[in-house]
Design an enzyme around this catalytic site. Sequence first.
Site, PDB file in Angstrom:
ATOM      1  CG  ASP A 457      37.686   5.889  23.574  1.00 33.51           C
ATOM      2  OD1 ASP A 457      38.417   6.890  23.555  1.00 33.51           O
ATOM      3  OD2 ASP A 457      38.109   4.727  23.459  1.00 33.51           O
ATOM      4  CG  ASP A 656      37.123  -0.073  23.678  1.00 38.14           C
ATOM      5  OD1 ASP A 656      37.526   1.056  24.036  1.00 38.14           O
ATOM      6  OD2 ASP A 656      37.700  -0.764  22.829  1.00 38.14           O
ATOM      7  CG  ASP A 660      36.885   4.531  27.415  1.00 43.01           C
ATOM      8  OD1 ASP A 660      37.306   5.686  27.276  1.00 43.01           O
ATOM      9  OD2 ASP A 660      37.004   3.644  26.549  1.00 43.01           O
TER      10      ASP A 660
END
Length: 768
Positions: A457, A656, A660
Amino acid sequence: MDVDPNAAAGRHTHAGTTYFFCSDWCLTKFQEDPERYLASSPKTAPPARGPFLSGPPSGAEGADGRFTCPMHPQVRQADPGTCPFCGMALEPVRIQAEEESDPELLDMSRRFWVGSLLTLPLLILSMGGMFPRFFPERLLAPSLSHWIQLVLASPVVLWAGFPFFRRGWESVARRRLNMFTLIAMGTGAAYVSSLTAVLFPSYFPPSFRDGRGDVPLYFEASAVITILVLLGQVLELKARGKTRGALRSLLRLAPVSARRIGPGGAEEDVPLEAVRVGDRLRVRPGERIPVDGVVLEGASSVDQSMITGEPLPVEKRAGDPVVGGTVNGLGWLIMAAEKVGSDTLLARIVRLVGEAQRSRAPIQRLADRVAAYFVPGVIGIALVTFLFWSIFGPQPHLAHALLAGVAVLIIACPCALGLATPISIMVAVGRGASAGILIKDAEALEILGKVDTLVVDKTGTLTEGRPGIGELQALPGVDPSDLLRLAAGLEMSSEHPLSGAILQGARRRGVSPAVASRFQALPGRGIEGEVEGRRVALGTEKMFEELGVETSPLARKSTELRSKGHTVVLVALDGKPAGLISVVDAVRESTRLALRRLREDGVRIVMATGDSRVTATAVARELDLDEVVAELLPDQKGDVVRRLQSQGRRVAMAGDGINDAPALALADVGMALGTGTDIAMESAGVTLVKGDLRGIARARRLSLATLRNIRQNLFFAFFYNAASIPVAAGVFYPLFGWLLSPMIASAAMSLSSVCVIANALRLRKLKL
């Protein structure tokens, strides 16, 4: 009925409850008809070795699962005992901060020392014929010598070696043959043969007698084998205790008390168990922070190395989070408790590490398959060896046949094979925890070393996740401070994520936001309102076009900043362009180094983000990423993982946030940053406590080292057995006269286990 793919066949989940089975019969009945089996089985106060144990899943500390086997984690009992599969002593599920006395180790040590005192004179007495100069053979009459040997050997074999006979019998009764089956058969055969020779010597045929007509005795062999196996057990139990040292070190980080500030300002020291969420606590210089929380007052540097693996202290001021167990520096802090007891990061780390140490790696299946056929095969080889020597061996035929058969049984014990994988996993997981790498299970640790693609990400993973003002540009005639003051005043009423960045940037520049009124939010475009009597608008070019505000004076700078990955907010005052504010989420300082290390290891880096394509492309260009997929919804990140997996790639996902979590769960290995959300950490197989991508490179290095260590252990175990069984069977006797004594076989068997454990303990010193 759900089957846990990480567990052996002895653990199943039904109706939300996990059951741990102690026999194949019970497991089969459960699988045939779960409801009928449970209806006919005791559900309360199960016996220590009852047909099944019901309780919480692996890692929980229920009363019915306080002891487990390091080689078979599906086994859980309420009381100490032995594993029904391998016969090893069970160990506590819950590790205490202070090293506890091990009753199994104390018992084995006592048996070893008492047995050794009796075995020494027995060995001297039986060696008279081998060293007549030092031990006169006829010092005692043969019949008297035989009876003394019987008296000395019986306590050693029958009392000191009793645990091995009990475990050997249990293995036969449960049809789970293991190393203790072979030990009991070997020592039992030698002892019973010798006992019969003393009590009924006339029953033996000439083929059993030596040149003087005496029947050979093997009391010293059975006693020495017992002592050597006991010594191996003592060394093994001590080494297994060392593997839990990492957890004990973590537990010792938690202080026993905290200094609580009462409502009236009075302070008192209270036990850590008495601290509640919301309590105000004072942390003095040099003290450990008692629980997780946030700093209210004061400033100091905090050593977080024991939790995150980061060697440098971190500055803490009002508003900064602090972690229980870390060490305060020279300043004082007043903090508010946010997480206490089992909710603290330290408690969660200990729980996760304990669960991971007891999980099974896929590579263990190879050892399991071999062990399932190994013991019966060894018994067959021992019988063939006995028959061959009794027919073709030298005189006395049966005496040599018995020695060779016993030597095969003893030296082929598969204890080293069974320990090869779990002992390395236990040490590696502990080593990872000390470096800020939390491994959820052994499967994640194994697969991580095979990963060839990393999906990351952007926000909070590659970048800091805390946007700030990048550039502030005011058009001629507009004061930059006034521009920021008016914009910040309007942003105070906004809930947009960018508003926090602009407000924080204003505070850092010493600019106080103005007071706004008539605030209006235009979703997806911007905000407008009145500030100090002036009409202020903040937003996108599309919004300015709708309002009829000219954007050309800001177009060039806006395009330039967007190409660098900045998010640009245009500002208008009284219907005229006034300037722009760019917001940027800076790339983490450690990201470049981490990605370079991963690329050197041949890992392909793919960024999957919900941000705009322009911003994502700019960050990817800056970091030289292999692929960029932008403007994704949360479920679409999972599609990226599926696509890469369909191409035959082993995929790790690092993130995080809540968005996700689906991709973390779908990836071969999910890696959550400890600075992120709880759901991300629950969905991932690995958690990086520091929230630093360098932890991925460290975790991969740990995985590769662990797999290498396991392969070394398996090679030692397989090679040892493959090389030793032919020697014990006497294959080389016709060529070189090599014949292995059962005593030497026993010593070699014990040392093989110690070597495997010593090799695994090297992982504690692994440089990450």
